[in-house]
Design a protein around this motif. Sequence first.
Motif, short mmCIF file in Angstrom:
data_model
loop_
_atom_site.label_atom_id
_atom_site.label_comp_id
_atom_site.label_asym_id
_atom_site.label_seq_id
_atom_site.Cartn_x
_atom_site.Cartn_y
_atom_site.Cartn_z
N UNK A 12 0.85 -1.19 0.00
CA UNK A 12 0.00 0.00 0.00
C UNK A 12 0.89 1.24 0.00
N UNK A 13 0.60 2.17 -0.90
CA UNK A 13 1.39 3.38 -1.03
C UNK A 13 0.49 4.53 -1.48
N UNK A 14 0.50 5.64 -0.76
CA UNK A 14 -0.24 6.81 -1.23
C UNK A 14 0.68 7.68 -2.08
N UNK A 15 0.09 8.24 -3.14
CA UNK A 15 0.81 9.11 -4.08
C UNK A 15 0.10 10.46 -4.16
N UNK A 16 0.85 11.48 -4.52
CA UNK A 16 0.31 12.84 -4.56
C UNK A 16 -0.82 12.98 -5.59
N UNK A 17 -0.73 12.25 -6.72
CA UNK A 17 -1.75 12.34 -7.76
C UNK A 17 -1.68 11.13 -8.68
N UNK A 18 -2.58 11.10 -9.66
CA UNK A 18 -2.66 9.96 -10.58
C UNK A 18 -1.39 9.83 -11.42
N UNK A 19 -0.83 10.95 -11.83
CA UNK A 19 0.39 10.91 -12.66
C UNK A 19 1.53 10.22 -11.91
N UNK A 20 1.70 10.55 -10.63
CA UNK A 20 2.75 9.92 -9.85
C UNK A 20 2.45 8.43 -9.65
N UNK A 21 1.20 8.10 -9.35
CA UNK A 21 0.81 6.70 -9.17
C UNK A 21 1.05 5.91 -10.45
N UNK A 22 0.68 6.48 -11.60
CA UNK A 22 0.91 5.83 -12.90
C UNK A 22 2.40 5.56 -13.13
N UNK A 23 3.22 6.56 -12.85
CA UNK A 23 4.67 6.45 -13.08
C UNK A 23 5.27 5.35 -12.20
N UNK A 42 -8.28 8.64 -2.44
CA UNK A 42 -8.54 8.67 -1.00
C UNK A 42 -8.28 10.06 -0.44
N UNK A 43 -8.92 10.35 0.68
CA UNK A 43 -8.60 11.53 1.46
C UNK A 43 -7.81 11.08 2.67
N UNK A 44 -6.67 11.69 2.91
CA UNK A 44 -5.81 11.28 4.03
C UNK A 44 -5.68 12.40 5.05
N UNK A 49 4.74 17.51 10.88
CA UNK A 49 5.43 18.64 11.49
C UNK A 49 4.57 19.28 12.58
N UNK A 50 4.03 18.40 13.43
CA UNK A 50 3.26 18.76 14.62
C UNK A 50 1.93 19.45 14.33
N UNK A 51 1.41 19.25 13.11
CA UNK A 51 0.10 19.78 12.75
C UNK A 51 -0.73 18.68 12.10
N UNK A 52 -2.04 18.78 12.26
CA UNK A 52 -2.95 17.89 11.54
C UNK A 52 -3.10 18.45 10.13
N UNK A 53 -2.93 17.60 9.14
CA UNK A 53 -3.00 18.01 7.75
C UNK A 53 -3.95 17.09 6.99
N UNK A 54 -4.31 17.48 5.78
CA UNK A 54 -5.19 16.67 4.92
C UNK A 54 -4.71 16.81 3.48
N UNK A 55 -4.73 15.70 2.75
CA UNK A 55 -4.45 15.69 1.31
C UNK A 55 -5.39 14.73 0.62
N UNK A 56 -5.79 15.07 -0.59
CA UNK A 56 -6.45 14.12 -1.48
C UNK A 56 -5.32 13.43 -2.23
N UNK A 57 -5.33 12.10 -2.20
CA UNK A 57 -4.23 11.32 -2.77
C UNK A 57 -4.77 10.15 -3.58
N UNK A 58 -3.85 9.44 -4.19
CA UNK A 58 -4.17 8.18 -4.86
C UNK A 58 -3.49 7.07 -4.08
N UNK A 59 -4.27 6.08 -3.67
CA UNK A 59 -3.73 4.91 -2.97
C UNK A 59 -3.45 3.82 -4.00
#
Length: 108
Positions: A12-23, A42-44, A49-59
């Motif tokens: 299992x690996x999350x990627x920043x976007x579809x292009x990165x996941x494809x590569x 997915x939404x992660x 860095x000591x803050x709660x963050x959120x990203x939309x990613x590709x799993x």
Amino acid sequence: MLPVLNKYCQLWLTCVDKAEADKIAKVLLEKHLIVCAKQIPVGSDFLWKEKVDHNDEILLIMDSREDLFEKVESEVAKLHSYETFVLHAVSVVKVSSKAAKWMQDNLL
């Protein structure tokens, strides 16, 4: 179904976007380090860095073998944009016999 003697796993690996996941999927498939890669948006939510963050990613959920983990990790490190990517290996307990043969025939 056959018991898994070759220690197959899902990676299992999350990627920043579809292009990165494809590569990443393409390179790992070409090197026979995985036999299949599924992509799921997915939404992660995470601590960074000591803050709660959120990203939309590709799993990426990839079919492989546990003994190939370090080689996969090395290839991902060359391609992934994250400073700290998270690659998990989840053991597969059983797999259907035809799928096991396909994996055996196509993995490094």
